[in-house]
Design a protein around this motif. Structure first.
Motif, mmCIF file in Angstrom:
data_model
loop_
_atom_site.group_PDB
_atom_site.id
_atom_site.type_symbol
_atom_site.label_atom_id
_atom_site.label_comp_id
_atom_site.label_asym_id
_atom_site.label_seq_id
_atom_site.Cartn_x
_atom_site.Cartn_y
_atom_site.Cartn_z
ATOM 1 N N PRO A 91 0.793 -1.244 -0.077
ATOM 2 C CA PRO A 91 -0.048 -0.102 0.038
ATOM 3 C C PRO A 91 0.803 1.222 0.038
ATOM 4 C CG PRO A 91 -0.689 -1.498 1.747
ATOM 5 C CD PRO A 91 0.517 -1.943 1.200
ATOM 6 N N THR A 94 0.839 7.815 0.203
ATOM 7 C CA THR A 94 0.130 8.784 -0.758
ATOM 8 C C THR A 94 -0.137 8.237 -2.073
ATOM 9 O OG1 THR A 94 1.409 10.595 0.396
ATOM 10 C CG2 THR A 94 0.445 10.950 -1.711
ATOM 11 N N PRO A 95 -1.554 7.965 -2.199
ATOM 12 C CA PRO A 95 -1.969 7.483 -3.693
ATOM 13 C C PRO A 95 -1.229 8.441 -4.841
ATOM 14 C CG PRO A 95 -3.643 7.755 -2.335
ATOM 15 C CD PRO A 95 -2.585 8.534 -1.468
ATOM 16 N N LYS A 97 -1.503 9.428 -8.923
ATOM 17 C CA LYS A 97 -2.406 9.692 -9.875
ATOM 18 C C LYS A 97 -1.903 9.467 -11.348
ATOM 19 C CE LYS A 97 -6.448 11.523 -8.060
ATOM 20 N NZ LYS A 97 -7.625 10.767 -8.058
ATOM 21 N N SER A 103 -6.422 6.522 -9.566
ATOM 22 C CA SER A 103 -5.812 6.593 -8.392
ATOM 23 C C SER A 103 -5.203 5.293 -8.207
ATOM 24 C CB SER A 103 -6.591 7.224 -7.209
ATOM 25 O OG SER A 103 -5.777 7.344 -5.881
ATOM 26 N N VAL A 104 -3.647 5.284 -7.951
ATOM 27 C CA VAL A 104 -3.077 3.973 -7.586
ATOM 28 C C VAL A 104 -2.754 4.165 -6.001
ATOM 29 C CG1 VAL A 104 -0.796 2.592 -8.077
ATOM 30 C CG2 VAL A 104 -2.061 3.849 -9.802
ATOM 31 N N THR A 105 -3.382 3.060 -5.180
ATOM 32 C CA THR A 105 -3.133 3.037 -3.954
ATOM 33 C C THR A 105 -2.070 1.889 -3.404
ATOM 34 O OG1 THR A 105 -5.060 1.488 -3.944
ATOM 35 C CG2 THR A 105 -5.313 3.945 -3.814
#
Length: 239
Positions: A91, A94-95, A97, A103-105
């Motif tokens: 994880p 900070t996601p 963009k 949004s990549v988490t």
């Protein structure tokens, strides 16, 4: 019989040659990424090339760490006979963009290939482990993949040393992918000009043909009028 200085010279040459070979052999046995360059921002396919440099043991495992400071959202592995592959994700605090607005988490953090009894890479052999991944980051010019190579005798070779500019190559360099800026879009714009130029050429060609036809018609009409005038003059009685 050779003199003592001569024997010493021969010994020095042999030792020097041995030192050169000792430093040269590992260069052919590195774990590398092929090809070693790709464009920023896109997807690409590469292979981790793993040679077995042991005289007696076989390679049974490869672990590749994917850097998360420049996150990679997607990785696909190509099947290798006799090997299984797992992809781990971590994880992100900070996601990130993407260009598509997604949004990549979570980012890929590790890929592990493990051999079964039929998939071992024996002495004098090598294997390639292929992946497709991306999108590649735009904020760095390289990705360093630290790798661990495990042998069936328990030996683990750590390919984790990062090469430094101006310094000799480390003994166990980490596979490194160089990232280059995306190609300039100017050629694509230039291609858009071609249809306009072609259309203009077609238009000019059509105009020329029209004028040619008109010229022929005028010529025919003129010839007809000339012939009629001759007939009239030939039919007029002389004085």
């Amino acid at each position: 019989m050779r003199s003592l200085p001569a024997r010493r010279s021969v010994t020095a040459v042999v030792l020097a040659a041995g030192a050169v070979l000792a430093t040269a052999v590992p260069a052919f046995a590195h774990v590398t990424v092929q090809p070693n360059t790709a464009q920023q921002g896109g997807y690409t396919a590469v292979a981790f090339r793993v040679p077995d440099e042991s005289a007696t043991a076989s390679t049974v495992k490869l672990e590749v760490t994917v850097p998360t400071d420049h996150p990679i959202a997607s990785v696909s592995t190509q099947p290798v006979p006799g090997w299984s592959a797992t992809v781990d994700k971590t994880p992100l605090t900070t996601p990130v963009k993407t260009d598509d607005g997604d949004s990549v988490t979570a980012a890929v953090s590790k890929i592990t290939w493990t051999a079964d009894a039929t998939g071992k890479v024996g002495p004098g052999q090598f294997q390639e482990f292929k992946i497709s991944f991306g999108p590649l980051p735009k904020d760095t010019d390289k990705l360093v993949f630290k790798a661990l190579q495990t042998y069936d005798d328990g030996t683990v070779v750590r390919w984790i040393d990062e090469a430094k500019p101006g310094q000799p190559e480390p003994q166990h360099p980490a596979p490194t992918l160089t990232l280059t800026p995306a190609a300039n879009a100017a050629p694509a714009a230039a291609l858009n000009v071609a249809p306009t130029t072609t259309a203009a050429a077609k238009s000019d060609d059509g105009t020329a043909r029209t004028l040619g036809v008109v010229g022929i018609v005028v010529g025919v009409v003129g010839a007809g009028l000339g012939a009629a005038g001759l007939r009239r003059r030939s039919g007029t009685p002389s004085a």
